[in-house]
Enzyme design. Structure first.
Site, PDB file in Angstrom:
ATOM      1  N   TYR A  62      43.336  42.712  45.219  1.00  0.00           N
ATOM      2  CA  TYR A  62      41.757  42.452  45.176  1.00  0.00           C
ATOM      3  C   TYR A  62      41.243  41.785  46.391  1.00  0.00           C
ATOM      4  CZ  TYR A  62      42.092  45.164  40.939  1.00  0.00           C
ATOM      5  OH  TYR A  62      42.532  46.029  40.043  1.00  0.00           O
ATOM      6  N   HIS A 115      32.842  47.693  34.859  1.00  0.00           N
ATOM      7  CA  HIS A 115      34.145  47.379  35.321  1.00  0.00           C
ATOM      8  C   HIS A 115      34.555  46.075  36.049  1.00  0.00           C
ATOM      9  CE1 HIS A 115      35.699  52.044  35.006  1.00  0.00           C
ATOM     10  NE2 HIS A 115      35.460  51.491  33.816  1.00  0.00           N
ATOM     11  N   CYS A 126      41.407  29.422  30.324  1.00  0.00           N
ATOM     12  CA  CYS A 126      40.010  28.710  29.653  1.00  0.00           C
ATOM     13  C   CYS A 126      39.015  29.562  29.152  1.00  0.00           C
ATOM     14  CB  CYS A 126      39.477  27.451  30.307  1.00  0.00           C
ATOM     15  SG  CYS A 126      38.881  27.583  32.054  1.00  0.00           S
ATOM     16  N   CYS A 149      39.395  23.769  33.690  1.00  0.00           N
ATOM     17  CA  CYS A 149      40.493  23.286  32.879  1.00  0.00           C
ATOM     18  C   CYS A 149      41.717  22.649  33.513  1.00  0.00           C
ATOM     19  CB  CYS A 149      41.051  24.414  32.156  1.00  0.00           C
ATOM     20  SG  CYS A 149      42.096  25.681  32.982  1.00  0.00           S
ATOM     21  N   LEU A 213      30.833  65.545  45.667  1.00  0.00           N
ATOM     22  CA  LEU A 213      31.174  66.303  46.555  1.00  0.00           C
ATOM     23  C   LEU A 213      31.749  67.585  46.154  1.00  0.00           C
ATOM     24  CD1 LEU A 213      33.093  64.093  49.156  1.00  0.00           C
ATOM     25  CD2 LEU A 213      30.932  65.284  49.567  1.00  0.00           C
TER      26      LEU A 213
END
Ligand code: OAD
Length: 243
Positions: A62, A115, A126, A149, A213
């Site tokens: 990510y 998402h 937390c 936290c 497409l």
């Protein structure tokens, strides 16, 4: 009679978008040749179990997506949807499966990231992910401590992984049950519940239009197919609706 003759200028429109709408901006889609899932296994990077097993690998995946988003710009399809929202007499709701921020940068306001968003994070130690999120523009790492936290290792990207519940489903289903037009753009129809939205819209009597497409997995559920790159087909569709 064309389906466009059945659309009144104050009707409610729900637009579902997928990775294909951001492809011309330079972001990879998930499936097919060169897709993100060709190079990575979903089970390794996009499940809560993967994060528990190897958080560094999940962060790396990510972090790359986050870097990619910063380098790209909204294309004509994103901008056309914002123009539709601004000029259309009825409601236009964009529900995106995409974790990039190209819809908002393109000008969309009535928008749901079902998402999640790669530019946000929350601490799994937390928070359940439903409350306030942390803005996240730089890399996440396992050793980072949560400012709230103090726990290190709980910070995770605000992504709805496989096995987790997409965001704002109640609001989305309410919109689908009240919509007159449902438009699906650049999504393959592989992932539920998003792939089932067209059926819900059909039950509401909506006109259903697919821009892709190619014909998607769920192409049979659409009254109209507009084939071609979203950067061309979506502005053309918006011009037609606003005409
Ligand atoms: P996919 O990669 O499954 O599908 C992308 C779709 O976009 C395909 O149907 C392509 O034909 C189409 N497409 C590609 N380029 C296009 C272009 N320039 N113009 C129009 N269409 C184009 O991506 P999604 O359907 O978005 O979820 O995937 C759904 C979910 O699966 C994602 O949100 C992600 C993924 O796993 C999670 O990670 C939770």
């Amino acid at each position: 009679m064309s389906v466009f003759d059945q659309i009144s200028p104050d009707s409610s429109i729900v637009v579902l978008t997928g990775a294909g709408i951001s492809a011309e901006s330079g972001l990879a889609t998930f499936r097919g040749a060169d897709g993100l899932w060709e190079g990575h296994r979903v089970e390794d990077v996009a499940t809560p179990e993967a994060f528990a097993r190897d958080p560094a690998l999940v962060h790396e995946f990510y972090n790359l997506r986050r870097k990619g988003v910063k380098d790209v710009h909204p294309n004509d399809a994103h901008k056309a949807l914002a123009e539709l929202e601004q000029k259309w007499l009825g409601e236009v709701l964009v529900v995106t499966q995409n974790i990039d921020d190209l819809h908002e940068r393109g000008g969309s306001k009535n928008l749901i990231h079902m998402h999640g968003e790669v530019l946000k994070a929350f601490c799994a130690n937390c928070s359940d992910g439903m409350g306030d999120k942390i803005d996240c523009v730089d890399d996440l790492a396992v050793e980072m401590a949560c400012e709230n936290c103090g726990y290190a290792g709980g910070l995770r990207p605000d992504i709805v992984w496989f096995g987790e519940m997409p965001y704002q489903m109640e609001r989305i289903f309410e919109a689908l049950q009240n919509c007159d037009v449902f438009v699906s753009i650049g999504t393959s129809g592989n992932v539920y519940p998003a792939a089932g939205f067209v059926r819900e819209a059909l039950l509401s009597g909506a006109v259903t239009i697919e821009c892709n497409l190619e014909h998607s997995m769920i192409a049979n559920d659409f009254h109209e197919h507009i084939t071609g790159p979203a950067g061309e087909t979506v502005p053309a569709l918006v011009r037609r609706l606003l005409a």
